[in-house]
Scaffold this active site. Structure first.
Site, PDB file in Angstrom:
ATOM      1  N   ASP A   2      -4.244  -6.866   4.974  1.00 22.95           N
ATOM      2  CA  ASP A   2      -5.151  -7.623   5.417  1.00 22.95           C
ATOM      3  C   ASP A   2      -5.046  -9.134   5.006  1.00 22.95           C
ATOM      4  O   ASP A   2      -5.402  -9.957   5.585  1.00 22.95           O
ATOM      5  CB  ASP A   2      -6.567  -6.949   5.286  1.00 22.95           C
TER       6      ASP A   2
ATOM      7  N   ASN B  75       0.939  -1.206   0.005  1.00 29.33           N
ATOM      8  CA  ASN B  75       0.027   0.090  -0.113  1.00 29.33           C
ATOM      9  C   ASN B  75       0.794   1.299  -0.141  1.00 29.33           C
ATOM     10  O   ASN B  75       2.158   1.127  -0.290  1.00 29.33           O
ATOM     11  CB  ASN B  75      -0.962  -0.024   1.314  1.00 29.33           C
TER      12      ASN B  75
END
Length: 412
Positions: free
Chosen positions: A286, A217
């Protein structure tokens, strides 16, 4: 009866390392300036440094013996380099030559100063001073970057006319500027977190797909590093568990580098037992690929399908411990920020959560600024909130920690 105000470096024990360079002539003035601020200064000078300034001069201004020989029989009878390494609160090398920087970067210890730096647990800073072309050389820049990744502070050289006649970056900052840099690194802004151990996660994680590719990210790690810096200046002992990010380790902070979410979870669980506060600021992936290919996946098809499995929920794992620390989460959202943050506060049984809208490019990933909404439950189990207006991430970090310290105090 009036009392004199406390000096900024009162009681601080500073080892000043002096290496070979014309700027060494400024060091007696720096010693005097540091002593004016209350510091106790001991000087270590290399053989090259002695070509520019004498140990006798440094002894006269510091009031302490000057150390220069690694194998001095008198000093080594008491393990002199180890004694100095343990004595120091802070080590400053100024001027720091290209040679000494290279030795430190690669773990070489041919003299007393480099040996001391390997043996000390104190924060180390280097103030490079050299010809502008040498300073710009890729090898010198790479060595400085390597030192910064290990927590050494590199004080940026000044620009201007040099003794060799060149003009450019590479000048040693003036003694007053060096003193202010040292003071900033050592000053504790408050004692609100004195005696507390904080474990903070920061940055992204990378989840490997194959030896070349990964899932990640946009997190820069700046918010987590700002929290670590602020916590250390508020008197805390700080352990920073950092994902892949190119940021220097804050002075006085213990850093553990990891790559994946599983590695971050393992690192956190390895130190959390002694923590008073845990801040999960990292942007942890995640999910991770179920299978990591041994070789690079070739572009053979128009579509590729990757099966994913959930990563460990580090924040929930910490909050669920039988003796959980005061646990603070972060919620980086793109919509319904308050709703999702309060849900996360309740669902993960957190003590506090800080939420921000990362869709706003002025305060999102890679920005210098931030703005937050803080949520927590009071003693009546009622959700309270506080808005932190847009400010530098350093200022936001201090406000978050001040609120955490207040809540922690109320819970004790």
């Amino acid at each position: 009866m009036s009392t004199s105000p406390k000096k900024p470096l009162s009681g601080r024990r500073i080892v000043l390392g002096i290496t070979g360079g014309i700027a060494a002539y400024k060091m007696p003035d720096l010693v005097r300036r540091l002593k004016d601020y209350g510091a106790d200064v001991r000087c270590v000078i290399t053989q090259g440094g002695q070509a520019f300034i004498t140990p006798l001069t440094l002894q006269a201004v510091s009031g302490n013996p000057v150390h220069h020989d690694l194998l001095d029989p008198a000093a080594e009878a008491a393990m002199g380099h180890i004694e100095l390494a343990k004595w120091a609160d802070f080590v400053l090398i100024a001027p720091a030559s290209a040679n000494t920087i290279a030795q430190l970067a690669h773990g070489h210890a041919p003299d007393l100063l480099t040996t001391l730096c390997l043996a000390t647990a104190a924060p180390v800073a280097v103030a490079p001073a050299m010809n502008q072309q040498m300073w710009a050389h890729p090898a010198v820049q790479a060595n400085c970057a390597l030192l910064q990744s290990r927590g050494v502070t590199v004080i940026t050289p000044a620009s201007g006319a040099q003794a060799c006649g060149d003009v450019g970056a590479g000048r040693l900052p003036e003694p007053l500027e060096l003193r202010e840099a040292v003071t900033k690194l050592l000053t504790v802004t408050s004692n609100e977190l004195a005696g507390k151990h904080l474990v903070i996660t920061a940055g992204p994680t990378r989840e490997a797909i194959d030896p070349v590719r990964y899932l990640s990210n946009h997190s820069s790690g700046r918010m987590g590093f700002a929290l670590a810096t602020a916590a250390q200046r508020m008197g805390a002992h700080v352990t920073l568990v950092a994902g892949p990010c190119q940021l220097p380790t804050p002075a006085g902070v213990t850093r553990i580098d990891v790559v994946s979410a599983e590695q971050m979870n393992t690192a956190v669980m390895g130190v959390i037992a002694e923590a008073d506060i845990f801040i999960g600021c990292a942007a942890v992936a995640d999910y991770r690929p179920t299978h990591v290919a041994d070789n690079k996946i070739k572009k053979d098809n128009d579509a590729m399908h990757i099966a994913l499995v959930k990563n460990p929920d580090i924040l929930a794992n910490v909050a669920a411990l039988a003796k959980a620390p005061f646990t603070i989460g972060f919620a980086a959202e793109t919509n319904d920020v308050a709703h999702y943050a309060q849900d996360k506060l309740q669902r993960k049984k957190l003590n506090m959560i800080a939420a921000n809208d990362v869709s706003d490019t002025n305060i999102g990933f890679n920005s210098e600024d931030n703005a937050m909404l803080l949520f927590w439950r009071d003693t009546n189990n009622t959700v309270q909130q506080q808005a932190l207006a847009r400010a530098s991430k350093s200022a936001i970090a201090q406000q978050i920690l001040q609120q955490a310290a207040k809540l922690l105090s109320n819970n004790q």
